[in-house]
Write an enzyme that holds these catalytic residues in place. Structure first.
Site, PDB file in Angstrom:
ATOM      1  NE  ARG A  33      -4.103  -1.874   1.941  1.00 16.98           N
ATOM      2  CZ  ARG A  33      -3.993  -3.015   2.598  1.00 16.98           C
ATOM      3  NH1 ARG A  33      -2.981  -3.215   3.413  1.00 16.98           N
ATOM      4  NH2 ARG A  33      -4.893  -3.960   2.432  1.00 16.98           N
TER       5      ARG A  33
ATOM      6  CE  LYS B   4      -0.543  13.564 -15.085  1.00 11.61           C
ATOM      7  NZ  LYS B   4      -0.822  13.854 -16.497  1.00 11.61           N
TER       8      LYS B   4
ATOM      9  CD  GLU C 208       7.729  16.941 -23.105  1.00 13.65           C
ATOM     10  OE1 GLU C 208       6.999  17.870 -22.722  1.00 13.65           O
ATOM     11  OE2 GLU C 208       7.281  15.884 -23.618  1.00 13.65           O
TER      12      GLU C 208
ATOM     13  CE  LYS D 226       5.020  17.626 -14.730  1.00 15.66           C
ATOM     14  NZ  LYS D 226       5.284  16.345 -15.368  1.00 15.66           N
TER      15      LYS D 226
ATOM     16  CD  GLU E  83      -3.507  16.528 -16.786  1.00 17.69           C
ATOM     17  OE1 GLU E  83      -2.456  16.017 -16.403  1.00 17.69           O
ATOM     18  OE2 GLU E  83      -3.959  16.449 -17.930  1.00 17.69           O
TER      19      GLU E  83
ATOM     20  NE  ARG F  78       0.161  17.475 -13.660  1.00 13.11           N
ATOM     21  CZ  ARG F  78       0.632  16.656 -12.733  1.00 13.11           C
ATOM     22  NH1 ARG F  78       0.136  16.641 -11.525  1.00 13.11           N
ATOM     23  NH2 ARG F  78       1.623  15.825 -13.002  1.00 13.11           N
TER      24      ARG F  78
ATOM     25  CG  ASN G 275      -1.916  17.735 -21.800  1.00 18.57           C
ATOM     26  OD1 ASN G 275      -0.957  17.083 -21.401  1.00 18.57           O
ATOM     27  ND2 ASN G 275      -3.130  17.608 -21.305  1.00 18.57           N
TER      28      ASN G 275
ATOM     29  CG  HIS H  59       1.976  16.666 -25.137  1.00 18.83           C
ATOM     30  ND1 HIS H  59       2.768  17.780 -25.045  1.00 18.83           N
ATOM     31  CD2 HIS H  59       2.677  15.662 -24.538  1.00 18.83           C
ATOM     32  CE1 HIS H  59       3.895  17.471 -24.416  1.00 18.83           C
ATOM     33  NE2 HIS H  59       3.875  16.188 -24.100  1.00 18.83           N
TER      34      HIS H  59
ATOM     35  CG  HIS I  14      -0.310  12.293 -27.357  1.00 17.02           C
ATOM     36  ND1 HIS I  14      -1.063  12.772 -26.306  1.00 17.02           N
ATOM     37  CD2 HIS I  14       0.911  12.032 -26.838  1.00 17.02           C
ATOM     38  CE1 HIS I  14      -0.312  12.805 -25.210  1.00 17.02           C
ATOM     39  NE2 HIS I  14       0.877  12.362 -25.508  1.00 17.02           N
TER      40      HIS I  14
ATOM     41  CG  HIS J 212       6.767  11.958 -25.833  1.00 12.97           C
ATOM     42  ND1 HIS J 212       5.426  11.944 -26.139  1.00 12.97           N
ATOM     43  CD2 HIS J 212       6.926  12.940 -24.894  1.00 12.97           C
ATOM     44  CE1 HIS J 212       4.801  12.864 -25.414  1.00 12.97           C
ATOM     45  NE2 HIS J 212       5.696  13.476 -24.657  1.00 12.97           N
TER      46      HIS J 212
HETATM   47  N1  LIG Z   1       5.047  10.407 -15.281  1.00 11.30           N
HETATM   48  C1  LIG Z   1       4.998  11.440 -16.073  1.00 11.30           C
HETATM   49  O1  LIG Z   1       4.534  12.530 -15.702  1.00 11.30           O
HETATM   50  C2  LIG Z   1       5.556  11.312 -17.461  1.00 11.30           C
HETATM   51  C3  LIG Z   1       5.742  12.465 -18.246  1.00 11.30           C
HETATM   52  C4  LIG Z   1       6.324  12.310 -19.505  1.00 11.30           C
HETATM   53  C5  LIG Z   1       6.696  11.055 -19.952  1.00 11.30           C
HETATM   54  N2  LIG Z   1       6.487   9.949 -19.170  1.00 11.30           N
HETATM   55  C6  LIG Z   1       6.870   8.602 -19.608  1.00 11.30           C
HETATM   56  O2  LIG Z   1       8.293   8.589 -19.746  1.00 11.30           O
HETATM   57  C7  LIG Z   1       8.632   7.560 -20.676  1.00 11.30           C
HETATM   58  C8  LIG Z   1       9.714   8.078 -21.599  1.00 11.30           C
HETATM   59  O3  LIG Z   1      10.840   8.409 -20.838  1.00 11.30           O
HETATM   60  P1  LIG Z   1      12.276   8.615 -21.486  1.00 11.30           P
HETATM   61  O4  LIG Z   1      12.171   9.517 -22.648  1.00 11.30           O
HETATM   62  O5  LIG Z   1      13.170   8.976 -20.371  1.00 11.30           O
HETATM   63  O6  LIG Z   1      12.607   7.195 -22.121  1.00 11.30           O
HETATM   64  P2  LIG Z   1      13.313   5.881 -21.537  1.00 11.30           P
HETATM   65  O7  LIG Z   1      13.080   5.724 -20.108  1.00 11.30           O
HETATM   66  O8  LIG Z   1      12.881   4.771 -22.429  1.00 11.30           O
HETATM   67  O9  LIG Z   1      14.847   6.187 -21.812  1.00 11.30           O
HETATM   68  C9  LIG Z   1      15.307   6.355 -23.124  1.00 11.30           C
HETATM   69  C10 LIG Z   1      16.519   5.477 -23.414  1.00 11.30           C
HETATM   70  O10 LIG Z   1      17.670   6.052 -22.835  1.00 11.30           O
HETATM   71  C11 LIG Z   1      18.409   5.082 -22.083  1.00 11.30           C
HETATM   72  N3  LIG Z   1      19.055   5.817 -21.014  1.00 11.30           N
HETATM   73  C12 LIG Z   1      18.467   6.370 -19.940  1.00 11.30           C
HETATM   74  N4  LIG Z   1      19.340   7.117 -19.265  1.00 11.30           N
HETATM   75  C13 LIG Z   1      20.519   7.016 -19.914  1.00 11.30           C
HETATM   76  C14 LIG Z   1      21.793   7.589 -19.710  1.00 11.30           C
HETATM   77  N5  LIG Z   1      22.027   8.466 -18.734  1.00 11.30           N
HETATM   78  N6  LIG Z   1      22.797   7.251 -20.556  1.00 11.30           N
HETATM   79  C15 LIG Z   1      22.547   6.412 -21.599  1.00 11.30           C
HETATM   80  N7  LIG Z   1      21.364   5.872 -21.865  1.00 11.30           N
HETATM   81  C16 LIG Z   1      20.352   6.178 -21.028  1.00 11.30           C
HETATM   82  C17 LIG Z   1      17.358   4.101 -21.646  1.00 11.30           C
HETATM   83  O11 LIG Z   1      17.928   2.859 -21.378  1.00 11.30           O
HETATM   84  C18 LIG Z   1      16.434   4.059 -22.856  1.00 11.30           C
HETATM   85  O12 LIG Z   1      16.935   3.173 -23.802  1.00 11.30           O
HETATM   86  C19 LIG Z   1       7.355   7.158 -21.373  1.00 11.30           C
HETATM   87  O13 LIG Z   1       6.949   5.900 -20.885  1.00 11.30           O
HETATM   88  C20 LIG Z   1       6.353   8.226 -20.962  1.00 11.30           C
HETATM   89  O14 LIG Z   1       5.028   7.744 -20.892  1.00 11.30           O
HETATM   90  C21 LIG Z   1       5.923  10.074 -17.943  1.00 11.30           C
HETATM   91 ZN   LIG Z   2       5.474  15.046 -23.285  1.00 11.52          ZN
END
Ligand SMILES: NC(=O)c1ccc[n+]([C@@H]2O[C@H](COP(=O)([O-])OP(=O)(O)OC[C@H]3O[C@@H](n4cnc5c(N)ncnc54)[C@H](O)[C@@H]3O)[C@@H](O)[C@H]2O)c1
Ligand SMILES: [Zn+2]
Length: 374
Positions: A137, A159, A201, A243, A253, A257, A261, A264, A268, A281
């Site tokens: 939990r 999130k 971003e 943020k 949100e 908030r 987007n 986006h 998307h 992305h």
């Molecule tokens: N929670 C939220 O508010 C929120 C907001 C935006 C995006 N997201 C989520 O985030 C995800 C995307 O995140 P991302 O863009 O970080 O992608 P990711 O986590 O897939 O990382 C991208 C790539 O970089 C590699 N990597 C990470 N750090 C590294 C480093 N320091 N050196 C070398 N390689 C490295 C990873 O292994 C991966 O292959 C999506 O699932 C998306 O839905 C969440």
């Molecule tokens: Zn985004």
């Protein structure tokens, strides 16, 4: 040869860490941003009354680069960390790997006060965060974001979640971490394309909330692209504060908030119509922001000059700005409707009136998509 004096000056040119506090009614927490921070993790957690056992959730790529630094820092502060690896990639942000993670947490006998530490990008942060929110939990959660996107976006705001076969991020929880440690040094190993995608971003925060950040990016972009720790720390600090400010106002949100987007809606649609293969992305968001800026001008909300400034900065960062020519207005309208789960109704589309100011425009998906043909 570098003289000893210059070497010494270089060595002392370290950037002091910056802290942004996310102030939420019942649980505030710090985001610490700077260079060479991983070493200090154990010491920072030592005062938080945590159980000695802790889990570091990461992927094989990030583990190889930073796993031992993190584990050694924890061990020095008398923690007993276990490392849990999830394969790299968005396709692993799902129930199967969440179950795998719960199994490992149980095996490691984590308790109510044991920390789950996410070491990686947004995929690891979202998955480990949701596990932390639900395991027993809820156990203490710590984020060590290692991508630019994770440092300015996914690790801020609470999130967490996983994907469902019917859509991205459909299952999740709002769950705030106890600490976020954003080490800008980790961005040096990040593939260039991932870094640039994260900049989309960053630019977004300037466009929707801060003329000062936008100006700073215009003047310092080359140093940011060169991963100079000082401007990078400053830019990430500003993004996190912006943020945090939005999240403090509207944690769940329900209203404001949604300005986050910006770019986006079309982003998307482009991502899904190209089956998440052609664009990262951030790249799709850059295309979406360029479109949203043009739409804002066409609807009389902002000047053509504002559009030009945004386009120029996106292009200078190396981001794409054009919707792929193969996508029709009809396809885009359907994708927008599917994403927003509206049919025929109007969408609250985030427009801009000037750099740093947003305005909502109510438009049908078909009206938005029609703008691509102008
Ligand atoms: N929670 C939220 O508010 C929120 C907001 C935006 C995006 N997201 C989520 O985030 C995800 C995307 O995140 P991302 O863009 O970080 O992608 P990711 O986590 O897939 O990382 C991208 C790539 O970089 C590699 N990597 C990470 N750090 C590294 C480093 N320091 N050196 C070398 N390689 C490295 C990873 O292994 C991966 O292959 C999506 O699932 C998306 O839905 C969440
Ligand atoms: Zn985004």
């Amino acid at each position: 040869m570098i003289s000893p004096e210059i070497q010494c000056r270089e060595a002392t040119r370290t950037v002091a860490p910056e802290t942004v506090t996310v102030a939420l009614p019942d649980r505030s927490y710090p985001i610490v941003i700077g260079d060479n921070l991983l070493d200090s993790l154990g010491q920072r957690l030592a005062s938080m009354q945590l159980d000695a056992r802790a889990a570091v959730v990461t992927n094989p790529i990030v583990r190889q680069l930073y796993g031992s630094l993190v584990v050694e820092s924890l061990a020095r502060a008398d923690f007993q960390p276990v490392v849990i690896e999830i394969p790299a990639g968005e396709e692993h942000k799902n129930f199967a790997w969440l179950t795998f993670l719960y199994d490992r947490l149980l095996e490691a006998r984590l308790e109510r006060n044991s920390a789950v530490i996410a070491l990686g990008g947004g995929v690891i942060g979202d998955l480990a965060g949701f596990a932390a929110a639900t395991f027993l939990r809820g156990v203490p959660f710590v984020q060590i974001p290692t991508t630019l996107l994770a440092q300015v976006d996914s690790s801020v705001g609470g999130k967490t979640g996983v994907n469902h076969p019917q859509g991205k991020n459909l299952i999740g929880a709002f769950y705030q971490p106890r600490l976020v440690l954003a080490d800008v040094g980790t961005l040096r190993s990040l593939p260039r394309r991932e870094f640039v995608a994260g900049l989309a971003e960053v630019i977004k925060y300037g466009v929707i909330l801060s003329p000062d950040l936008f100006d700073l990016l215009e003047t310092e972009l080359s140093r940011v692209l060169a991963l100079d720790p000082a401007p990078l720390t400053e830019v990430i600090r500003i993004c996190c504060s912006l943020k945090a400010m939005v999240v403090e106002d509207d944690e769940r949100e329900t209203g404001w908030r949604s300005i986050l987007n910006f770019g986006h809606t079309m982003g998307h649609a482009v991502e899904s119509l190209t089956e998440y293969k052609q664009f990262l992305h951030g790249e799709a968001v850059a295309i979406g922001m360029a479109f949203a800026a043009r739409l804002s001008s066409a609807r009389g909300h902002c000047s053509e000059e504002t559009v030009m400034r945004i386009m120029r900065l996106l292009k200078q960062a190396g981001l794409p700005v054009e919707i792929p020519p193969g996508l029709t207005a009809k396809q885009l309208a359907l994708a927008i409707e599917a994403d927003k789960k509206v049919s025929g109704g109007k969408i609250k589309f985030v427009c801009i009136s000037e750099i740093g100011r947003t305005v909502f425009d109510r438009l049908a998906a078909s009206e938005i998509a029609q703008m691509t043909t102008r």
